[in-house]
Design a protein around this motif. Structure first.
Motif, PDB file in Angstrom:
ATOM      1  N   LYS A 163     -13.556  13.272  53.410  1.00  0.00           N
ATOM      2  CA  LYS A 163     -14.431  12.242  53.977  1.00  0.00           C
ATOM      3  C   LYS A 163     -14.118  10.881  53.368  1.00  0.00           C
ATOM      4  O   LYS A 163     -14.082   9.877  54.075  1.00  0.00           O
ATOM      5  N   ALA A 164     -13.862  10.844  52.072  1.00  0.00           N
ATOM      6  CA  ALA A 164     -13.541   9.576  51.424  1.00  0.00           C
ATOM      7  C   ALA A 164     -12.275   8.970  52.029  1.00  0.00           C
ATOM      8  O   ALA A 164     -12.217   7.761  52.287  1.00  0.00           O
ATOM      9  N   ARG A 165     -11.277   9.809  52.262  1.00  0.00           N
ATOM     10  CA  ARG A 165     -10.029   9.311  52.875  1.00  0.00           C
ATOM     11  C   ARG A 165     -10.297   8.743  54.265  1.00  0.00           C
ATOM     12  O   ARG A 165      -9.754   7.705  54.637  1.00  0.00           O
ATOM     13  N   GLU A 166     -11.127   9.438  55.031  1.00  0.00           N
ATOM     14  CA  GLU A 166     -11.459   8.956  56.374  1.00  0.00           C
ATOM     15  C   GLU A 166     -12.240   7.657  56.309  1.00  0.00           C
ATOM     16  O   GLU A 166     -11.993   6.732  57.087  1.00  0.00           O
ATOM     17  N   LEU A 167     -13.177   7.579  55.379  1.00  0.00           N
ATOM     18  CA  LEU A 167     -14.009   6.385  55.250  1.00  0.00           C
ATOM     19  C   LEU A 167     -13.218   5.174  54.766  1.00  0.00           C
ATOM     20  O   LEU A 167     -13.580   4.040  55.070  1.00  0.00           O
ATOM     21  N   GLU A 168     -12.137   5.413  54.033  1.00  0.00           N
ATOM     22  CA  GLU A 168     -11.327   4.302  53.528  1.00  0.00           C
ATOM     23  C   GLU A 168     -10.763   3.448  54.656  1.00  0.00           C
ATOM     24  O   GLU A 168     -10.526   2.264  54.477  1.00  0.00           O
ATOM     25  N   THR A 169     -10.555   4.042  55.812  1.00  0.00           N
ATOM     26  CA  THR A 169      -9.976   3.287  56.915  1.00  0.00           C
ATOM     27  C   THR A 169     -10.936   3.118  58.094  1.00  0.00           C
ATOM     28  O   THR A 169     -10.706   2.264  58.934  1.00  0.00           O
ATOM     29  N   ALA A 170     -11.976   3.910  58.151  1.00  0.00           N
ATOM     30  CA  ALA A 170     -12.832   3.913  59.331  1.00  0.00           C
ATOM     31  C   ALA A 170     -14.099   3.067  59.194  1.00  0.00           C
ATOM     32  O   ALA A 170     -14.731   2.757  60.183  1.00  0.00           O
ATOM     33  N   SER A 171     -14.465   2.713  57.976  1.00  0.00           N
ATOM     34  CA  SER A 171     -15.726   2.005  57.767  1.00  0.00           C
ATOM     35  C   SER A 171     -15.510   0.787  56.894  1.00  0.00           C
ATOM     36  O   SER A 171     -14.514   0.695  56.178  1.00  0.00           O
ATOM     37  N   SER A 172     -16.484  -0.122  56.945  1.00  0.00           N
ATOM     38  CA  SER A 172     -16.435  -1.242  56.019  1.00  0.00           C
ATOM     39  C   SER A 172     -16.565  -0.678  54.603  1.00  0.00           C
ATOM     40  O   SER A 172     -17.175   0.384  54.411  1.00  0.00           O
ATOM     41  N   ARG A 228     -14.658  12.956  41.917  1.00  0.00           N
ATOM     42  CA  ARG A 228     -14.876  11.668  41.241  1.00  0.00           C
ATOM     43  C   ARG A 228     -13.798  10.664  41.642  1.00  0.00           C
ATOM     44  O   ARG A 228     -14.088   9.492  41.884  1.00  0.00           O
ATOM     45  N   THR A 229     -12.563  11.118  41.746  1.00  0.00           N
ATOM     46  CA  THR A 229     -11.452  10.243  42.131  1.00  0.00           C
ATOM     47  C   THR A 229     -11.649   9.698  43.541  1.00  0.00           C
ATOM     48  O   THR A 229     -11.380   8.519  43.802  1.00  0.00           O
ATOM     49  N   ALA A 230     -12.123  10.534  44.442  1.00  0.00           N
ATOM     50  CA  ALA A 230     -12.381  10.094  45.818  1.00  0.00           C
ATOM     51  C   ALA A 230     -13.423   8.985  45.840  1.00  0.00           C
ATOM     52  O   ALA A 230     -13.254   7.968  46.526  1.00  0.00           O
ATOM     53  N   GLY A 231     -14.485   9.162  45.092  1.00  0.00           N
ATOM     54  CA  GLY A 231     -15.526   8.130  45.022  1.00  0.00           C
ATOM     55  C   GLY A 231     -15.024   6.862  44.347  1.00  0.00           C
ATOM     56  O   GLY A 231     -15.379   5.749  44.744  1.00  0.00           O
ATOM     57  N   THR A 232     -14.181   7.029  43.345  1.00  0.00           N
ATOM     58  CA  THR A 232     -13.624   5.875  42.631  1.00  0.00           C
ATOM     59  C   THR A 232     -12.797   5.006  43.576  1.00  0.00           C
ATOM     60  O   THR A 232     -12.864   3.775  43.514  1.00  0.00           O
ATOM     61  N   ARG A 233     -12.031   5.644  44.453  1.00  0.00           N
ATOM     62  CA  ARG A 233     -11.234   4.873  45.427  1.00  0.00           C
ATOM     63  C   ARG A 233     -12.148   4.048  46.341  1.00  0.00           C
ATOM     64  O   ARG A 233     -11.852   2.890  46.643  1.00  0.00           O
ATOM     65  N   ALA A 277     -13.559   1.178  44.260  1.00  0.00           N
ATOM     66  CA  ALA A 277     -12.534   0.156  43.996  1.00  0.00           C
ATOM     67  C   ALA A 277     -12.279  -0.696  45.242  1.00  0.00           C
ATOM     68  O   ALA A 277     -12.117  -1.919  45.144  1.00  0.00           O
ATOM     69  N   ARG A 278     -12.270  -0.057  46.402  1.00  0.00           N
ATOM     70  CA  ARG A 278     -12.072  -0.798  47.654  1.00  0.00           C
ATOM     71  C   ARG A 278     -13.201  -1.806  47.865  1.00  0.00           C
ATOM     72  O   ARG A 278     -12.961  -2.965  48.217  1.00  0.00           O
ATOM     73  N   ALA A 279     -14.435  -1.369  47.626  1.00  0.00           N
ATOM     74  CA  ALA A 279     -15.580  -2.285  47.776  1.00  0.00           C
ATOM     75  C   ALA A 279     -15.522  -3.390  46.718  1.00  0.00           C
ATOM     76  O   ALA A 279     -15.864  -4.547  47.001  1.00  0.00           O
TER      77      ALA A 279
END
Length: 189
Positions: A68-77, A122-127, A130-132
């Motif tokens: 989900k984190a990977r998908e959210l990295e490109t699909a959402s603000s 934790r790494t997924a959330g960290t990404r 960091a993006r935000a």
């Protein structure tokens, strides 16, 4: 794995999910075996320890959070992605009473069967954090460990009878403290 063994494995996990949801992570392994209709020896063949059972039970969810984190990295603000992911993690940690303690211990114990799954989550959330942060939407004085700890704390609070009715309000306060551009009223479900 043989087809019948795989079927037993999956059935035990499904039953364990129900029992652990009802009774928490300290649920009786004997009760799980009984409800699954297998002997305790069969349960132990698949899951030699309680931690091995928990790891198998939680790993699928942790993998979903990573996906989900990977998908959210490109699909959402960036801010919406972070809040969406955090909300899901908090809901999950509140689902199994006692899972927060197991997750926090596993995060530090590299020998734990849960360690890799916790680090991956934790790494997924960290990404996402960091993006935000790069976009100026999240405070920069926190890191993935802080985010993981806040999610765990909110999950733990949702399991406390006195705090459960205020869980959404508390989530809103924490989310608005993480993000720099929104007030807590923006996070109501």
């Amino acid at each position: 794995m043989r087809a019948d063994a795989k079927k037993n494995y999956e059935h035990i996990l499904a039953v364990a999910s129900v029992v652990v949801t009802e009774q928490g992570v300290d649920a009786s392994l004997r009760e799980i075996a009984r409800r699954a209709g297998v002997g305790l020896g069969t349960l132990y063949r698949h899951f030699p320890t309680r931690e091995a059972l928990l790891e198998a039970l939680l790993r699928a969810s942790f993998d979903e959070f990573t996906t989900k984190a990977r998908e959210l990295e490109t699909a959402s603000s960036p801010d919406d992605a972070l809040v969406s992911w955090l909300r899901d993690v908090v809901a999950f940690t509140g689902k199994y009473q006692g899972v927060v303690d197991a997750m926090m211990a596993a995060k530090e114990d590299t020998e734990s069967a849960l360690h890799t799954s916790c680090v991956t989550m934790r790494t997924a959330g960290t990404r996402l954090l960091a993006r935000a942060q790069v976009e100026g939407l999240a405070r920069t004085d926190m890191d993935g460990d802080d985010l993981f700890s806040l999610a765990a704390a909110l999950g733990w609070l949702s399991n406390q009878p006195s705090s459960a009715p205020r869980a959404e309000h508390l989530f809103s306060i924490i989310a608005s403290a993480i993000l720099t551009n929104r007030s807590s009223s923006n996070f109501r479900a």
